[in-house]
Design an enzyme around this catalytic site. Structure first.
Site, PDB file in Angstrom:
ATOM      1  N   ALA A  32      56.139  50.237  64.497  1.00 35.79           N
ATOM      2  CA  ALA A  32      57.564  50.617  64.433  1.00 35.79           C
ATOM      3  C   ALA A  32      57.618  52.150  64.394  1.00 35.79           C
ATOM      4  O   ALA A  32      58.209  52.762  63.501  1.00 35.79           O
ATOM      5  CB  ALA A  32      58.275  49.984  63.244  1.00 35.79           C
ATOM      6  N   HIS A  34      57.899  56.147  64.709  1.00 36.87           N
ATOM      7  CA  HIS A  34      58.989  57.119  64.730  1.00 36.87           C
ATOM      8  C   HIS A  34      58.374  58.522  64.779  1.00 36.87           C
ATOM      9  O   HIS A  34      57.130  58.656  64.864  1.00 36.87           O
ATOM     10  CB  HIS A  34      59.900  56.926  63.506  1.00 36.87           C
ATOM     11  CG  HIS A  34      59.157  56.877  62.197  1.00 36.87           C
ATOM     12  ND1 HIS A  34      58.419  57.935  61.714  1.00 36.87           N
ATOM     13  CD2 HIS A  34      59.014  55.873  61.286  1.00 36.87           C
ATOM     14  CE1 HIS A  34      57.881  57.607  60.547  1.00 36.87           C
ATOM     15  NE2 HIS A  34      58.220  56.351  60.269  1.00 36.87           N
ATOM     16  N   GLY A  36      57.827  60.657  62.592  1.00 37.07           N
ATOM     17  CA  GLY A  36      56.841  60.936  61.530  1.00 37.07           C
ATOM     18  C   GLY A  36      55.447  60.560  62.006  1.00 37.07           C
ATOM     19  O   GLY A  36      54.497  61.355  61.901  1.00 37.07           O
ATOM     20  N   HIS A  37      55.324  59.357  62.554  1.00 35.84           N
ATOM     21  CA  HIS A  37      54.024  58.929  63.104  1.00 35.84           C
ATOM     22  C   HIS A  37      53.595  59.864  64.235  1.00 35.84           C
ATOM     23  O   HIS A  37      52.421  60.250  64.334  1.00 35.84           O
ATOM     24  CB  HIS A  37      54.122  57.514  63.671  1.00 35.84           C
ATOM     25  CG  HIS A  37      54.494  56.462  62.663  1.00 35.84           C
ATOM     26  ND1 HIS A  37      55.661  55.759  62.723  1.00 35.84           N
ATOM     27  CD2 HIS A  37      53.830  55.986  61.574  1.00 35.84           C
ATOM     28  CE1 HIS A  37      55.712  54.882  61.731  1.00 35.84           C
ATOM     29  NE2 HIS A  37      54.618  55.006  61.010  1.00 35.84           N
ATOM     30  N   GLY A 147      50.370  60.839  56.285  1.00 34.96           N
ATOM     31  CA  GLY A 147      51.575  61.605  55.991  1.00 34.96           C
ATOM     32  C   GLY A 147      51.738  61.865  54.499  1.00 34.96           C
ATOM     33  O   GLY A 147      51.426  60.991  53.683  1.00 34.96           O
ATOM     34  N   ASP A 150      53.715  59.458  51.958  1.00 35.20           N
ATOM     35  CA  ASP A 150      53.039  58.529  51.045  1.00 35.20           C
ATOM     36  C   ASP A 150      51.979  59.321  50.281  1.00 35.20           C
ATOM     37  O   ASP A 150      50.772  59.155  50.498  1.00 35.20           O
ATOM     38  CB  ASP A 150      52.420  57.378  51.845  1.00 35.20           C
ATOM     39  CG  ASP A 150      53.471  56.613  52.623  1.00 35.20           C
ATOM     40  OD1 ASP A 150      54.117  55.746  52.032  1.00 35.20           O
ATOM     41  OD2 ASP A 150      53.679  56.918  53.823  1.00 35.20           O
ATOM     42  N   GLN A 153      49.287  57.492  48.225  1.00 36.45           N
ATOM     43  CA  GLN A 153      48.364  56.817  49.143  1.00 36.45           C
ATOM     44  C   GLN A 153      47.351  57.814  49.730  1.00 36.45           C
ATOM     45  O   GLN A 153      46.140  57.555  49.756  1.00 36.45           O
ATOM     46  CB  GLN A 153      49.163  56.168  50.277  1.00 36.45           C
ATOM     47  CG  GLN A 153      48.331  55.708  51.448  1.00 36.45           C
ATOM     48  CD  GLN A 153      49.178  55.043  52.522  1.00 36.45           C
ATOM     49  OE1 GLN A 153      49.637  53.922  52.343  1.00 36.45           O
ATOM     50  NE2 GLN A 153      49.388  55.719  53.632  1.00 36.45           N
ATOM     51  N   SER A 186      59.794  53.467  58.778  1.00 37.82           N
ATOM     52  CA  SER A 186      60.056  52.247  59.544  1.00 37.82           C
ATOM     53  C   SER A 186      61.065  51.375  58.805  1.00 37.82           C
ATOM     54  O   SER A 186      61.805  50.611  59.419  1.00 37.82           O
ATOM     55  CB  SER A 186      58.758  51.470  59.763  1.00 37.82           C
ATOM     56  OG  SER A 186      57.794  52.318  60.353  1.00 37.82           O
TER      57      SER A 186
HETATM   58  P1  AMP Z   1      53.187  53.464  58.011  1.00 36.86           P
HETATM   59  O1  AMP Z   1      53.307  53.009  59.428  1.00 36.86           O
HETATM   60  O2  AMP Z   1      54.465  53.445  57.247  1.00 36.86           O
HETATM   61  O3  AMP Z   1      52.053  52.794  57.279  1.00 36.86           O
HETATM   62  O4  AMP Z   1      52.792  54.989  58.096  1.00 36.86           O
HETATM   63  C1  AMP Z   1      51.665  55.415  58.812  1.00 36.86           C
HETATM   64  C2  AMP Z   1      51.413  56.856  58.485  1.00 36.86           C
HETATM   65  O5  AMP Z   1      52.545  57.637  58.854  1.00 36.86           O
HETATM   66  C3  AMP Z   1      51.185  57.096  56.977  1.00 36.86           C
HETATM   67  O6  AMP Z   1      50.133  58.034  56.813  1.00 36.86           O
HETATM   68  C4  AMP Z   1      52.503  57.655  56.537  1.00 36.86           C
HETATM   69  O7  AMP Z   1      52.407  58.508  55.418  1.00 36.86           O
HETATM   70  C5  AMP Z   1      52.927  58.442  57.776  1.00 36.86           C
HETATM   71  N1  AMP Z   1      54.375  58.653  57.757  1.00 36.86           N
HETATM   72  C6  AMP Z   1      55.338  57.717  57.580  1.00 36.86           C
HETATM   73  N2  AMP Z   1      56.553  58.305  57.562  1.00 36.86           N
HETATM   74  C7  AMP Z   1      56.363  59.628  57.738  1.00 36.86           C
HETATM   75  C8  AMP Z   1      57.233  60.766  57.805  1.00 36.86           C
HETATM   76  N3  AMP Z   1      58.544  60.649  57.685  1.00 36.86           N
HETATM   77  N4  AMP Z   1      56.680  61.977  57.994  1.00 36.86           N
HETATM   78  C9  AMP Z   1      55.313  62.107  58.094  1.00 36.86           C
HETATM   79  N5  AMP Z   1      54.448  61.087  58.037  1.00 36.86           N
HETATM   80  C10 AMP Z   1      54.963  59.860  57.867  1.00 36.86           C
END
Ligand code: AMP
Length: 290
Positions: A32, A34, A36-37, A147, A150, A153, A186
């Site tokens: 999903a 965005h 950020g990813h 990121g 988190d 994490q 997401s």
């Molecule tokens: P997730 O798909 O939510 O597990 O996130 C995957 C990676 O993207 C993790 O390292 C998150 O910290 C990072 N991430 C999620 N949202 C953001 C954001 N808004 N800005 C920067 N990194 C992000």
């Protein structure tokens, strides 16, 4: 871009890249995707080639009453955006590929995993570290990108990499936000109607702390009062926690001294969101990055 579904295939690609002396960069995600990813992808592309993005909605990091079933899955759109972004490999294993029948191992970073998110989501970080260790082992990255969104994490994964002498460097990238401050997530797609506006309260509360620190406030108890006040001013929002913690130990602090985080977790309707601000001593003052 090549899409890889199996562990042996991913391991073979990684082994060949290593033999060719290439610097593998890994961006682990749950899809999903965005901006950020994609910011992690761009950071990886600056330092690494090939870049591997993994998409795996990890069942082990969701609690029994959490949103594993309804978590957004948009694989075709994700694949298209990664292809356009110039990613080299998309690793999309099935749950059976990662956790075959008989799987029984877990990795736990003690201490750090028990606080804050870990206390409210028992077993969450155990699921995260178990899958991230596997992904690092499978994709063999020299650098792996996470990121700061988190923050706990990222800190736990860095500790795991240190404790287990993993050959991967853990790189932590800034938070990407919407124009109104909401951190991209997401889970933002769950927000309905007025909840979307209410969700900016996480950013607004952290921004209030930033302004107080800029005005000279150093007493953490005072900062926490304003952080919590801003959140409780929004009736649709339930606060899970708002804390200021040492960036290394994630233990609460009383006075601003070293690098720390203001961390917040809150629920808006059925959606749980987290956000944070990084607080760093700079010269005689403190710099707050949202
Ligand atoms: P997730 O798909 O939510 O597990 O996130 C995957 C990676 O993207 C993790 O390292 C998150 O910290 C990072 N991430 C999620 N949202 C953001 C954001 N808004 N800005 C920067 N990194 C992000």
């Amino acid at each position: 871009m090549e899409t890889i579904h199996t562990v042996p295939w991913m391991k073979q690609v990684a082994a060949q890249a290593r033999r060719d002396d290439r610097v593998i960069g890994l961006v682990p995600t749950m899809g999903a995707l965005h901006q950020g990813h994609l910011s992690l992808v761009r950071a990886a592309q600056k330092q690494c080639s090939p870049v591997v993005v993994s998409i795996f909605v990890n069942p082990k990091q969701f609690g029994p009453s959490e949103d594993f079933q309804k978590y957004p899955r948009t694989l075709e759109a994700d694949r298209a955006v990664l292809q356009t972004s110039g990613v080299d490999y998309l690793f999309v294993p099935s749950p059976q590929e990662i956790y075959p029948a008989g799987f029984q191992t877990a990795v736990v970073v003690e201490g750090l995993s028990q606080r804050l998110e870990g206390r409210l989501r028992p077993g969450h970080f155990r699921g995260v570290t178990t899958v991230v260790l596997k992904l690092l082992e499978i994709a063999q990255p020299r650098l792996a990108f996470f990121g700061r969104k988190d923050a706990q994490q990222a800190r736990i994964i860095r500790q795991m990499a240190l404790d287990l002498n993993l050959g991967s460097e853990i790189v932590v990238c800034p938070i990407v936000r919407e124009p109104d401050g909401l951190a991209l997530s997401s889970r933002n797609s769950y927000l309905q109607g007025a909840e979307r506006q209410a969700a900016t309260v996480l950013y607004r509360s952290l921004d209030a702390v930033r302004r107080e620190i800029a005005a000279g406030e150093r007493n953490v108890a005072h900062l926490l009062i304003s952080l919590r006040q801003v959140v409780t001013s929004e009736p649709a929002v339930t606060l899970d926690y708002a804390e200021i913690v040492d960036a290394d130990t994630f233990e609460p602090i009383l006075q601003l001294r070293k690098i720390c985080y203001a961390l917040i977790a809150a629920r808006i309707g059925g959606t749980r969101l987290i956000d944070n601000a990084l607080i760093e001593p700079v010269a005689e003052s403190f710099e707050v990055t949202l």
